[in-house]
Write a protein that holds these residues in place. Sequence first.
Motif, mmCIF file in Angstrom:
data_model
loop_
_atom_site.group_PDB
_atom_site.id
_atom_site.type_symbol
_atom_site.label_atom_id
_atom_site.label_comp_id
_atom_site.label_asym_id
_atom_site.label_seq_id
_atom_site.Cartn_x
_atom_site.Cartn_y
_atom_site.Cartn_z
ATOM 1 N N PRO A 177 61.565 17.871 60.097
ATOM 2 C CA PRO A 177 61.266 16.496 60.519
ATOM 3 C C PRO A 177 62.342 15.562 59.988
ATOM 4 N N LYS A 178 62.714 14.555 60.757
ATOM 5 C CA LYS A 178 63.907 13.766 60.446
ATOM 6 C C LYS A 178 63.654 12.555 59.548
ATOM 7 N N ASN A 179 62.403 12.098 59.437
ATOM 8 C CA ASN A 179 62.149 10.777 58.865
ATOM 9 C C ASN A 179 61.724 10.755 57.404
ATOM 10 N N PHE A 180 61.824 11.860 56.714
ATOM 11 C CA PHE A 180 61.443 11.892 55.302
ATOM 12 C C PHE A 180 62.625 11.476 54.425
ATOM 13 N N THR A 181 62.316 10.794 53.330
ATOM 14 C CA THR A 181 63.377 10.312 52.442
ATOM 15 C C THR A 181 63.675 11.290 51.310
ATOM 16 N N TYR A 182 62.846 12.340 51.177
ATOM 17 C CA TYR A 182 63.107 13.396 50.195
ATOM 18 C C TYR A 182 62.430 14.671 50.668
ATOM 19 N N TYR A 183 63.178 15.773 50.620
ATOM 20 C CA TYR A 183 62.664 17.076 51.026
ATOM 21 C C TYR A 183 62.573 17.951 49.779
ATOM 22 N N ALA A 184 61.353 18.109 49.280
ATOM 23 C CA ALA A 184 61.108 18.862 48.045
ATOM 24 C C ALA A 184 60.910 20.325 48.402
ATOM 25 N N MET A 185 61.949 21.125 48.198
ATOM 26 C CA MET A 185 61.953 22.501 48.657
ATOM 27 C C MET A 185 61.636 23.482 47.531
ATOM 28 N N GLY A 186 61.109 24.621 47.932
ATOM 29 C CA GLY A 186 60.946 25.773 47.071
ATOM 30 C C GLY A 186 61.377 27.010 47.822
ATOM 31 N N HIS A 187 61.407 28.143 47.160
ATOM 32 C CA HIS A 187 61.679 29.479 47.720
ATOM 33 C C HIS A 187 63.033 30.023 47.278
ATOM 34 N N LEU A 188 64.132 29.282 47.493
ATOM 35 C CA LEU A 188 65.429 29.748 47.026
ATOM 36 C C LEU A 188 65.524 29.514 45.519
ATOM 37 N N HIS A 189 66.051 30.491 44.792
ATOM 38 C CA HIS A 189 65.994 30.451 43.334
ATOM 39 C C HIS A 189 67.199 29.808 42.667
ATOM 40 N N ASP A 190 68.177 29.368 43.469
ATOM 41 C CA ASP A 190 69.329 28.669 42.908
ATOM 42 C C ASP A 190 69.194 27.169 43.149
ATOM 43 N N LYS A 191 69.575 26.389 42.157
ATOM 44 C CA LYS A 191 69.557 24.928 42.296
ATOM 45 C C LYS A 191 70.585 24.502 43.335
ATOM 46 N N ASP A 192 70.192 23.565 44.222
ATOM 47 C CA ASP A 192 71.128 23.078 45.232
ATOM 48 C C ASP A 192 70.597 21.783 45.829
ATOM 49 N N VAL A 193 71.513 20.909 46.187
ATOM 50 C CA VAL A 193 71.173 19.640 46.839
ATOM 51 C C VAL A 193 72.156 19.405 47.970
ATOM 52 N N LYS A 194 71.639 19.080 49.154
ATOM 53 C CA LYS A 194 72.498 18.755 50.283
ATOM 54 C C LYS A 194 71.939 17.532 51.013
ATOM 55 N N GLN A 195 72.851 16.718 51.505
ATOM 56 C CA GLN A 195 72.479 15.565 52.321
ATOM 57 C C GLN A 195 73.016 15.803 53.725
ATOM 58 N N PHE A 196 72.145 15.769 54.718
ATOM 59 C CA PHE A 196 72.544 15.978 56.103
ATOM 60 C C PHE A 196 72.463 14.651 56.858
ATOM 61 N N SER A 197 73.426 14.417 57.732
ATOM 62 C CA SER A 197 73.483 13.141 58.450
ATOM 63 C C SER A 197 72.288 12.935 59.372
ATOM 64 N N HIS A 198 71.658 14.030 59.815
ATOM 65 C CA HIS A 198 70.536 13.910 60.747
ATOM 66 C C HIS A 198 69.189 13.789 60.039
ATOM 67 N N LEU A 199 69.201 13.789 58.701
ATOM 68 C CA LEU A 199 67.972 13.631 57.933
ATOM 69 C C LEU A 199 68.032 12.344 57.113
ATOM 70 N N SER A 200 66.863 11.771 56.820
ATOM 71 C CA SER A 200 66.819 10.470 56.146
ATOM 72 C C SER A 200 66.943 10.561 54.627
ATOM 73 N N GLY A 201 66.881 11.780 54.077
ATOM 74 C CA GLY A 201 66.977 11.930 52.635
ATOM 75 C C GLY A 201 67.545 13.278 52.255
ATOM 76 N N PRO A 202 67.774 13.511 50.950
ATOM 77 C CA PRO A 202 68.358 14.768 50.498
ATOM 78 C C PRO A 202 67.377 15.930 50.582
ATOM 79 N N VAL A 203 67.933 17.133 50.824
ATOM 80 C CA VAL A 203 67.168 18.374 50.799
ATOM 81 C C VAL A 203 67.469 19.028 49.455
ATOM 82 N N VAL A 204 66.418 19.254 48.651
ATOM 83 C CA VAL A 204 66.634 19.598 47.242
ATOM 84 C C VAL A 204 65.873 20.862 46.854
ATOM 85 N N TYR A 205 66.603 21.817 46.299
ATOM 86 C CA TYR A 205 66.026 23.028 45.712
ATOM 87 C C TYR A 205 66.220 22.980 44.202
#
Length: 380
Positions: A177-205
């Motif tokens: 979904p495009k309109n969230f200001t933060y994407y609180a992710m789980g599942h992948l075991h390595d720390k990572d943060v990415k910001q995509f132009s088509h999303l309203s907030g960062p995707v964070v593991y």
Amino acid sequence: MLFSHISDTHLGLVQYGSEERAQDVYDVFNQAIDTSIKDHVDFVIFAGDIFHVPNPNGTAIIQMANGLKRLKQNNIDTFFILGEHDISRIRTTPIPYVYHNLEFSKYIGQGIPIEYKGILLAGFDKIRKAEILQYEEKFAAIDNKVKDHSGHKILILHQGITEFNKFAGEIQSTDLPKNFTYYAMGHLHDKDVKQFSHLSGPVVYPGSIELTTSEGIKETKKGFFEVDISGKDAIPNWIELDARPQISFKTEYQDLEKTIGEISEKIVTEGKKPIVEVKIQGENIETDHIQAQIARLNSLVLRCFWRISTKQISDSSIFLDRPNVIDDEMYRLSVDALGSEQSAKFAIKELLPILATGEIKEASQLVFENFEKFKKETKS
């Protein structure tokens, strides 16, 4: 406003059959709870894989309960979704539901947005890749529901995203979904943060809070995020946890004695004893000599593993060049062996994790479900 984003706690994991390793997981979990309390976060999100198995031992259940209780006593609310390790294939109530029913925490894994202190929170439990298409409409519907909300909007998912890990990816960032200001992710075991132009907030593991068996032995940092949402943007701040050190070394057989000496000097005697892996390459290797050298480390380490790779196979050896997530290499080899990405994903990403925990009934149920699905697809 500040919140903690914690994922993949895997409470109840007893790595190498070691009670010390089980306690390591509880130690870093409680560090995350203590830090969240000390920093006066407003709430905590647990993004799945709370437990290592769907039927965790009593100690793991109590550790989670005590953590939630301490947060609640400090007026810190908590929210959670379920990962694949929390969900039983046998029809039964997941253990984390108990915390919801006792009002220790709030379960939000059914995709229904709730408002909390001016924030919209929504989550989905782990979605199997075969079910992803069914969620396109649900993602679109929830996006439409939250788009006009003026405050922060947080989506909690326990999924692999292809742009973060092409082997473990189940969805792409464009599926979100495009309109969230933060994407609180789980599942992948390595720390990572990415910001995509088509999303309203960062995707964070945040990654897992401790190294698990599938990650191998490596030097890495573990922790969680505290996220500042006082302003327009969600700003994640990394909090490192004091996890047990794990170190991997490579050496030629003829240099083994020297390497063991260097390892001894590198090991810090204060704090928790490390887990060490020694990868040995060479010819005419005598295992008695290796064991005698490894024994020099026994008093300095919790565990020391060693393995051999001959020069003839060194270029292709997965032991000498272990990937960050060994499941990735297992998946690649399975594709080669089975000749099918679909079969390899089922074997490595669904069946193997269940078999590894000794859940034979659940594994049998999964095989049966997959066979029934195969029959339906064949008929159609």
